[in-house]
Design a protein around this motif. Structure first.
Motif, mmCIF file in Angstrom:
data_model
loop_
_atom_site.group_PDB
_atom_site.id
_atom_site.type_symbol
_atom_site.label_atom_id
_atom_site.label_comp_id
_atom_site.label_asym_id
_atom_site.label_seq_id
_atom_site.Cartn_x
_atom_site.Cartn_y
_atom_site.Cartn_z
ATOM 1 N N LYS A 116 0.804 -1.229 0.000
ATOM 2 C CA LYS A 116 0.000 0.000 0.000
ATOM 3 C C LYS A 116 0.832 1.273 0.000
ATOM 4 O O LYS A 116 0.444 2.276 0.576
ATOM 5 C CB LYS A 116 -0.942 0.059 1.211
ATOM 6 N N ALA A 118 2.875 3.777 -2.748
ATOM 7 C CA ALA A 118 3.059 3.985 -4.184
ATOM 8 C C ALA A 118 4.533 3.795 -4.538
ATOM 9 O O ALA A 118 5.427 4.219 -3.802
ATOM 10 C CB ALA A 118 2.579 5.377 -4.570
ATOM 11 N N MET A 119 4.769 3.168 -5.681
ATOM 12 C CA MET A 119 6.128 2.826 -6.116
ATOM 13 C C MET A 119 7.082 4.014 -6.132
ATOM 14 O O MET A 119 8.229 3.928 -5.696
ATOM 15 C CB MET A 119 6.084 2.240 -7.540
ATOM 16 N N GLU A 312 -1.592 13.139 -7.906
ATOM 17 C CA GLU A 312 -1.823 11.775 -7.433
ATOM 18 C C GLU A 312 -3.266 11.636 -6.938
ATOM 19 O O GLU A 312 -3.952 12.640 -6.733
ATOM 20 C CB GLU A 312 -0.785 11.367 -6.398
ATOM 21 N N ASP A 348 2.619 7.750 -8.359
ATOM 22 C CA ASP A 348 1.801 6.544 -8.275
ATOM 23 C C ASP A 348 1.437 6.059 -9.673
ATOM 24 O O ASP A 348 0.271 6.076 -10.064
ATOM 25 C CB ASP A 348 0.534 6.869 -7.459
ATOM 26 N N PRO A 349 2.441 5.606 -10.441
ATOM 27 C CA PRO A 349 2.182 5.234 -11.837
ATOM 28 C C PRO A 349 1.239 4.034 -11.969
ATOM 29 O O PRO A 349 0.565 3.891 -12.974
ATOM 30 C CB PRO A 349 3.584 4.913 -12.386
ATOM 31 N N ASP A 350 1.180 3.174 -10.946
ATOM 32 C CA ASP A 350 0.315 1.993 -11.037
ATOM 33 C C ASP A 350 -1.136 2.365 -11.272
ATOM 34 O O ASP A 350 -1.842 1.736 -12.049
ATOM 35 C CB ASP A 350 0.419 1.153 -9.755
ATOM 36 N N VAL A 351 -1.587 3.398 -10.563
ATOM 37 C CA VAL A 351 -2.976 3.819 -10.694
ATOM 38 C C VAL A 351 -3.242 4.318 -12.111
ATOM 39 O O VAL A 351 -4.249 3.978 -12.734
ATOM 40 C CB VAL A 351 -3.315 4.906 -9.647
ATOM 41 N N GLN A 353 -1.738 3.457 -14.751
ATOM 42 C CA GLN A 353 -1.639 2.383 -15.733
ATOM 43 C C GLN A 353 -2.955 1.638 -15.945
ATOM 44 O O GLN A 353 -3.121 0.953 -16.946
ATOM 45 C CB GLN A 353 -0.530 1.407 -15.342
ATOM 46 N N ARG A 354 -3.887 1.823 -15.003
ATOM 47 C CA ARG A 354 -5.201 1.194 -15.205
ATOM 48 C C ARG A 354 -5.895 1.750 -16.444
ATOM 49 O O ARG A 354 -6.754 1.110 -17.014
ATOM 50 C CB ARG A 354 -6.091 1.450 -14.005
#
Ligand SMILES: *Cc1c(COP(=O)(O)O)cnc(C)c1O
Length: 379
Positions: A116, A118-119, A312, A348-351, A353-354
């Motif tokens: 939990k 962010a990268m 973010e 927070d690139p993961d979010v 990327q959705r």
């Protein structure tokens, strides 16, 4: 302070308003002085006549507003002889603490929740050389441990329970008033630990109290135009705080033991500045509200796709809230509204990327294929 043409950070600019020794060695990365961006497309879409601004705090040196507090907290810690700092963090505080400790040449211990985080934030803490301790627990558990450590180890806490953090963060309010040459009617923020909404209220309140003081040599908040009597900073804005529904203790008026939200920066159930934030809300005639994760992510996407501002997820809660309250009329037409965008979207690139699957078209590496794709999209 001598006049400086070049901007060298908020301590040099606001030294007379900060509780630091004159001879303190300033630990700075040039934080503050972030842009106040007027939104064009979102207000037009809403069909309401409001002046809506975002203060893009994601453009601070480590990508969040935490740097405003950290420059002051670390300057004070070093000045008091501290050799190490410690914090619990949902990510941005650890990134900021790590960077300022590196700058100061002291150690940083950061407690982060299990998963939990962010990268981008974890990468920063590691690259800045912090001692990263991942605990089997959430932010609130980390906060409890850090408070205990202050008595058990030679470390200075740099979470927002450290009053120097709030002192640094209050300067965002100064910048907004200087830029607008007035006080906004409404100021909207995401609320996690509630330090930032408290810090802004301190900043606006100090301005309202000090303005008109004949002992002040010049009014720096309206470019000297007011001769103390224009009253532009006698007012204070209405403070509005927005939370994620899964982590909304202010809405419930009770602490939340298992906070959950995609907006990890505000995944906090036991806010440390609880009483202060309630006071800011009450004194300003403000309110708290909450949003499901989907609404927060939708606002984040709107800001990026319609205004070119990538913040973010947690930051977007302020704009999600302002949009809803402007649409409903709770924030009336004719208002000047400022939303704080607390951190940068690249954290927070993961979010993000959705959205990628829908956004990316794969074509052959030929001019024809690319031309056809362009013409197809322009139809
Ligand atoms: C820290 C943080 C918040 C929450 O601020 P508080 O002072 O804890 O209320 C919101 N957004 C981002 C991006 C943050 O880093």
């Amino acid at each position: 302070m001598p006049f400086r043409a070049r901007y060298t950070g908020l301590i040099n600019k606001y030294h007379d308003r900060l509780p630091l020794a004159d001879d303190a060695r300033v630990i700075s990365l040039g934080e503050g002085n972030t842009p106040l961006i007027r939104l064009n497309n979102i207000p037009r879409d809403l069909g309401r006549d409001v002046d809506l601004y975002v203060k893009f705090e994601g453009l601070n040196p480590t990508g969040s507003f935490k740097d405003r507090g950290m420059t002051v907290a670390v300057t004070q810690a070093v000045s008091a002889g501290s050799r190490a700092i410690i914090c619990a963090s949902t990510g941005n505080t650890s990134a900021s603490a790590a960077a300022y400790a590196a700058r100061a040449g002291i150690r940083a211990f950061v407690l982060i929740p299990d998963g939990k985080i962010a990268m981008g934030k974890l990468a920063q803490a590691i690259m800045h050389g912090a001692e990263v301790l991942q605990i089997r627990g959430n932010f609130d558990a980390g906060m409890r441990i850090v408070k205990a450590m202050a008595e058990q180890a030679p470390v200075t806490i740099v979470n927002s329970v450290n009053p120097y953090r709030l002192q640094g963060q209050k300067t965002a309010a100064f910048e907004i008033v200087e830029e607008l040459e007035r006080v906004p009617d409404y100021h909207c923020l995401p609320v996690g630990n509630a330090g930032n909404i408290t810090a802004h209220w301190i900043g606006y309140s100090e301005l309202a109290l000090s303005h008109g003081d004949a002992a002040t040599a010049a009014c720096s908040f309206c470019s000297g135009r007011c001769r103390y009597n224009c009253g532009i900073v006698r007012e204070r804005p209405v403070m509005v705080g927005y939370q994620a529904s899964g982590a909304a203790p202010f809405l419930r008026n009770a602490m939340v033991d298992d906070p959950e939200t995609v907006a990890t920066a505000i995944r906090i159930g036991h806010p440390q500045s609880w009483d202060y934030a309630w006071a800011a809300s009450r004194e300003s005639g403000g309110w708290f509200d909450e949003f499901p994760d989907e609404a927060i992510l939708e606002a984040q996407y709107q800001l990026a796709a319609r205004e070119g501002v990538f913040c973010e997820p947690a930051s977007a809660a302020s704009v999600a809230g302002a949009m809803r309250d402007i649409r409903s009329g709770r924030i009336p037409e004719g208002s000047t509204v400022v939303c704080t965008l607390t951190g940068h979207g690249l954290k927070d690139p993961d979010v993000a990327q959705r959205h990628a699957e829908a956004a990316v078209t794969t074509v052959d590496a030929t001019s024809e294929a690319v031309r056809d794709a362009i013409l197809g999209k322009l139809d």
